[in-house]
Every structure is written in structure tokens, then in C-alpha cells.
Scaffold this active site. Structure first.
Site, short mmCIF file in Angstrom:
data_model
loop_
_atom_site.label_atom_id
_atom_site.label_comp_id
_atom_site.label_asym_id
_atom_site.label_seq_id
_atom_site.Cartn_x
_atom_site.Cartn_y
_atom_site.Cartn_z
N TYR A 100 -6.26 -0.80 -6.93
CA TYR A 100 -5.72 -2.01 -6.27
C TYR A 100 -5.03 -1.93 -5.07
CZ TYR A 100 -1.28 -1.27 -9.21
OH TYR A 100 -0.32 -0.61 -9.79
N GLU A 101 -4.82 -2.92 -4.57
CA GLU A 101 -4.21 -3.04 -3.17
C GLU A 101 -5.24 -2.33 -2.00
OE1 GLU A 101 -1.79 -4.98 -2.50
OE2 GLU A 101 -1.16 -4.99 -4.46
N GLY A 102 -6.47 -2.73 -2.54
CA GLY A 102 -7.72 -2.14 -1.52
C GLY A 102 -8.04 -1.00 -2.22
N ARG A 146 0.78 -1.17 -0.04
CA ARG A 146 0.00 0.05 -0.03
C ARG A 146 0.86 1.25 -0.31
NH1 ARG A 146 -4.75 -2.57 3.88
NH2 ARG A 146 -6.13 -3.22 2.26
N GLN A 200 -9.55 2.19 1.71
CA GLN A 200 -8.53 2.56 2.52
C GLN A 200 -9.23 3.40 3.54
OE1 GLN A 200 -5.46 1.29 2.64
NE2 GLN A 200 -6.26 0.01 0.54
#
Length: 599
Positions: free
Chosen positions: A440-442, A296, A447
């Protein structure tokens, strides 16, 4: 298309003059061998490498993309040779554990290398940054046998790692995954299932690929509490470390994407593939978060890197492109028209881009320094305080940096006018490549929900309160009394009060209305981002003022420019925090009023 030049002077300013890296490193035994001279040498060599080898491949990688044939994926032309050179130079193991062949460089240094990678060639960079995260996870959770077998190969770039989370039927709600792992007689596991959107899932850069796969054991508890983590290599790894047969790991296809075409984003099928359990059963999600949180921050830096290369390209264009005359008359009377950089609106866009980039570089370095303290500092209280700050700021680093990075690429594209919409200038690629970082990555909305749920309301604002205490301690210890710095201090004091006021209001609203936290989440994340940027711009202004006093005429232009760019942040960007406060105060009622069928 303009060349990319690594922002070495600004990186050094942030590292040494704002965060005093050498003093920081030498206060911790694990990093005591690092100093400013070594840091300069590492980043200067990295700059040479990315400028000469990676940036020239960027447009080619976007145009050619990755190609799949008979289950094998070929990366764009030049990628294999460039990767081999990086591997030979030891660039795949910069932050790795020295006990297994890594170089053990502090995060405050390696995050600058990440920025250079993303700025020069984002599609290429993703192979390395996923590998770094995989190494970090294995170093934290694998047993000694797995570490000794896999980490040296990952650090050397002989193999590359991935993370395999998402499945066709579920995204962030990983409790719904269907991939299964069945124990075998040899103490290993047979892993079966499909994963999508796997960065570097299949490629031709290395002989083996090490997949870190989330799956569920038989009779696992339902939901996220039943997730375990497995290491599943593309090819079997024998007892002596050599490679055996194919391991039932099959690439089912390449995703057709909007950008980052040089990165192989794959559908992966695990067909009874042999895997090794990493960590304890049913604790896989906690272990994977070690890698996810690393990624992240890394993806936040992707936004920063793309913002900077887009800005550089746009400024080179603006210096050459001529149109009309400046507002005060001809700036270059001997020419038919003036460069567009004389026009106030072009300068608005350029300064927006530059201020976001320089603020983002400060933010990334701030989080990196806290990661180093959390990992290496001898004082337990310092480690715990750093861990708290990292927990609070990680979702902001991912979301705020990527939001700002995308906005910066759009501002840069706009400076080009019609040329920015055409492929040969490169501006449109930066926009496309930056857009994925918000997803991406949440996603950035996830977040924000993580920030307001786990990091704010759950502990009743304790993390934010301690951040505020730290900022006030900095202000009390401030020894800079100069007219150019006063506006930064005043803005920081004002934003700190706003942050505390809004934090209290959000916590109170969330206790009364289940929808209040979600309604406030995105705006609150940005409000916190503005507050932290104000803190860091104040620190940068103090450092610039010290530089002016210390250096005299040497470096004067750099320091004065820093103060001017910081003033742009204060006057043109920071006022958005006032609007965010009003938006948060409006509450959830307007968002929840429409019946679902009315949409």
C-alpha cells in the site's frame, strides 16, 4: 512470546551522536526550544506507553480483528481505552502546528515515536499515522476557517482523519476515478462515489471521522489533471464546531485481510455527502501528495518497527531454545545442549535482521532530518537542497525499508523453526503484518518507477549528482582515522563510484529504449538504497569510534557491537549491490522477449 522493549539506547545514538539533533534543532528558530534532554523524556514516556498499553493488545487485535454490524465497526477489545489514553496524553498532535493546538515537535523526534507505535501494535498505529498525515495536509492546503475548525480536534484525538483514493476499478492510476463532487448552493459540494481499502474508514475510536476524498468536479479535465480534493466528515460539523447529523458516509464492508487485523480497512460509500473543497479546483492530486509522501515514510517505518520487534522476539527465543553443541564444543557443558544462538547459521539470520534494523533506523532519521530542514531552515539554499534529497529518498524510504523489514520478519520467523509457524509465538503475525507495507501507499514497484522516472531520468540525474557531492563533502570533512572505520570509508567510496556509473548507464539506456527505465527501476532503487545505507553506516561507525574514544569503558560494549553489526552489513549484505549492477546492465530485452500470449 517475548515482551517488546523500545530500543532507546540506539535511538538516542542515532539522534544525538550520528545526526547531532540538539545542535541541528538549535540552529533553526522554530525548533530551538528542543534539546536532547527533552527528546529523551518524550521518547522514554512513549516507550513506557507502548510497552505497557499497546504491545499487550497486539495479538488480541490480530485474533479478534474488527467487527462490522449494521454499518458500525467495532475495534478489538482494549483499543478504545488505549486510544483514549493516548489522546489524553497529547500523543495525537506531536508534530502538529502549535497555532492550532499541536505540539510542533520536529520530525527527527516524531519518527522515533512512529517506530515505537508500529513495533508495538501495527494495527493500532495506523489510525494515528493516517491522522497525522491528514493534519499535515490540512495545515498546508486548507483555509483558515477549516484549519481552526478541524485541526484542534484532530490533534486532540477527538476526531481521526483518513485518505480516500482508490476505487474498485482503479488503483494507482487515479486519473480513472469516478467519484464526483457537484457544487451546492451553500458553497459546499455533494460528493458521490465509492472508495476501497480505506484505513480507519469506520471505527468506534472517535465520534467523528474526517475523510479526505479525491473526486472530480463537473466538466473537469480528463485524467489526473481533473482531480480535486474534498474534506468530507462522517458527521456534519456545524458552525459552532459541534456535530450534526450523519453526512451520507456509509461503510459498505470490511476487507478480509492477510494481516493488520486490528486496523479497520473499509469499503466506503459517499452518498451525496457534503464536502468542503481543499485547495484549488483540479489540484487535488498535488495536495494529496503532501499526505501520501508523509505516509510513504511512515509505512517505511512500519517495516522497520516490525523488523525490530520480530528480531527481539527471535533473539529471546534463541537464547532459551537448546539444540546440539556449538561448533567449538560445548558452550554450556552443564546443560544437555547449547542455546541455538551459538550456531553460525542462526547468528547469520540474527545479524541480518539486526543490521537491517539498525541501518533502517539510520535511514529513517536521515530523511526525517531533511524534512525538518526543508520546513524550518532559515537558509533558502539549505531548504531547497533538503527538499531535493527528500524527493529522491522518499520512494527509497518506502520501498527499501519495507522490503528489508519484511525480509527481517522472515529471518526472525526462521530462527524459531517450527515454533515460528505457530500462532502463539507471534512470529507469523509479524510476517503477515509486514507484508502489506510493500503494497500500500503505492506498491514498491510504483515507488521504483517514481524514482527512476520523476527523480532520475527527468532531471538527467541531477538529484543523484547532488547527493554524491554531499557524500563526498562528508568524506572530506571526516576527522576519524581508525582501523575499525577504514573499511566503512573504503566501501562508501566504492559504492559511490558504482552509483554514479550505474546512474549514467541507466540514463543513457533510457534515452535509447523506452523499456529500459522500467526494466532497471526495481534494481536501481535497491542499488541506491545500498549506497545510502553505506553512507549512513559509515557515519554510524565514525560516531561509534568517537564514543569509544570519549567514553572509555562506559558504553564500550554498545559501540563495539555497533561496529561489528556494521561490518556484517559491509561483508554479508552490501555485496548484493554488485549483483544489482549486473542485473541492471542486462537491459530490458530478456524481460520483453516473451509475447504476451506466451505467459
Amino acid at each position: 512470546m517475548a515482551d517488546y522493549r523500545a530500543p532507546l539506547m540506539d535511538m538516542r545514538f542515532v539522534r544525538e551522536e550520528v545526526f547531532r539533533a540538539e545542535q541541528e534543532w538549535q540552529s533553526m528558530s522554530a525548533t530551538a526550544d528542543f534539546n536532547a534532554e527533552l527528546a529523551d523524556a518524550v521518547i522514554e514516556e512513549a516507550a513506557r506507553l507502548v510497552e505497557a498499553e499497546l504491545f499487550p493488545l497486539n495479538q488480541r487485535g490480530d485474533h479478534e480483528g474488527c467487527v462490522m454490524s449494521d454499518g458500525a465497526v467495532t475495534t478489538p477489545g482494549g483499543f478504545r481505552q488505549a486510544f483514549a489514553e493516548l489522546a489524553r496524553g497529547g500523543w495525537c498532535g506531536l508534530g502538529g502546528n502549535p497555532a492550532h493546538g499541536g505540539q510542533g515537535l520536529p520530525k527527527l523526534l516524531t519518527q522515533s515515536f512512529d517506530e515505537l507505535l508500529y513495533a508495538s501494535n501495527t494495527g493500532f498505529a495506523l489510525y494515528l499515522t493516517l491522522n497525522n498525515g491528514a493534519g499535515l495536509l490540512l495545515d498546508a492546503y486548507a483555509d483558515d476557517a477549516v484549519k481552526s475548525r478541524y485541526l484542534p480536534r484532530l490533534y486532540a484525538g477527538e476526531w481521526l482523519g483518513t485518505m480516500c483514493l482508490t476505487e474498485p476499478h482503479c488503483g494507482t492510476d487515479l486519473g480513472l476515478i469516478k467519484t464526483r463532487a457537484v457544487p451546492s448552493d451553500n458553497g459546499r459540494y455533494s460528493v458521490t462515489g465509492s472508495k476501497i481499502w480505506i484505513t480507519g474508514g469506520e471505527h468506534d475510536l472517535t465520534d467523528n471521522i474526517v475523510h479526505l476524498v479525491l473526486a472530480k468536479l463537473p466538466n473537469a479535465p480528463p485524467g489526473a489533471k481533473g482531480i480535486s480534493l474534498f474534506l468530507v466528515p462522517k458527521r456534519q460539523v456545524l458552525e459552532d464546531g459541534s456535530l450534526g447529523e450523519a453526512n451520507g458516509v456509509v461503510c459498505g464492508g470490511l476487507e478480509h485481510k492477510m494481516g493488520i487485523n486490528g486496523s479497520a480497512t473499509c469499503v466506503m460509500h459517499f452518498e451525496g455527502a457534503e464536502g468542503v473543497l481543499i485547495g484549488e479546483p483540479h489540484q487535488g492530486l498535488a495536495a494529496m501528495f503532501t499526505m501520501m509522501n508523509y505516509e510513504r515514510l511512515s509505512i517505511g517505518i512500519q517495516g522497520l518497527g516490525l523488523g525490530d520487534v520480530a528480531y527481539q522476539s527471535a533473539i529471546a527465543f534463541a537464547r532459551e531454545r537448546r539444540q546440539s553443541r556449538g561448533p567449538g564444543g560445548a558452550a554450556e557443558p552443564d546443560q544437555a545442549a547449547d542455546p541455538i544462538l551459538v550456531h553460525p547459521d542462526v547468528r547469520r539470520m540474527a545479524l541480518n535482521a539486526r543490521a537491517w534494523n539498525e541501518g533502517g533506523r539510520l535511514f529513517a532519521a536521515c530523511v526525517a532530518r531533511e524534512l525538518d530542514r526543508a520546513k524550518y531552515h532559515a537558509d533558502r539554499e539549505v531548504r531547497e537542497a533538503a527538499e531535493e534529497l527528500v524527493a529522491l529518498l522518499t520512494p527509497v524510504a518506502k520501498a527499501f525499508l519495507t522490503d528489508r523489514g519484511f525480509a527481517t520478519t522472515v529471518e526472525a520467523q526462521q530462527i524459531f523453526g517450527g515454533s515460528g509457524y505457530c500462532v502463539e509465538w507471534g512470529a507469523e503475525q509479524y510476517v503477515r503484518d509486514a507484508r502489506i507495507a510493500m503494497i500500500y501507499e503505492g506498491t514498491n514497484g510504483i515507488q521504483a518507477m517514481d524514482l527512476i522516472g520523476r527523480k532520475l531520468t527527468r532531471n538527467q540525474g541531477a538529484y543523484v549528482e547532488r547527493l554524491a557531492d554531499r557524500i563526498r563533502t562528508d568524506l572530506e570533512n571526516d576527522d576519524i582515522d581508525a582501523p575499525d572505520v577504514h573499511p566503512f570509508r573504503e566501501a562508501l567510496e566504492r559504492e559511490l563510484i558504482r552509483l554514479e556509473r550505474v546512474t549514467a548507464a541507466v540514463i543513457d539506456a533510457a534515452s535509447k529504449d523506452a523499456a529500459a527505465a522500467g526494466a532497471a527501476a526495481n534494481d536501481y532503487l535497491h542499488l541506491l538504497g545500498y549506497a545510502v545505507y553505506t553512507w549512513l553506516w559509515w557515519k554510524a561507525a565514525c560516531a561509534a569510534q568517537r564514543g569509544l574514544t570519549r567514553q572509555g569503558s562506559s558504553g564500550e560494549d554498545f559501540y563495539r557491537a555497533k561496529l561489528i553489526v556494521g561490518q556484517h552489513f559491509l561483508t554479508r549484505q552490501l555485496p548484493h549491490s554488485e549483483a544489482l549492477e549486473r542485473q541492471i546492465a542486462s537491459g530490458p530485452s530478456g524481460l520483453m522477449a516473451l509475447e504476451r500470449g506466451w505467459f
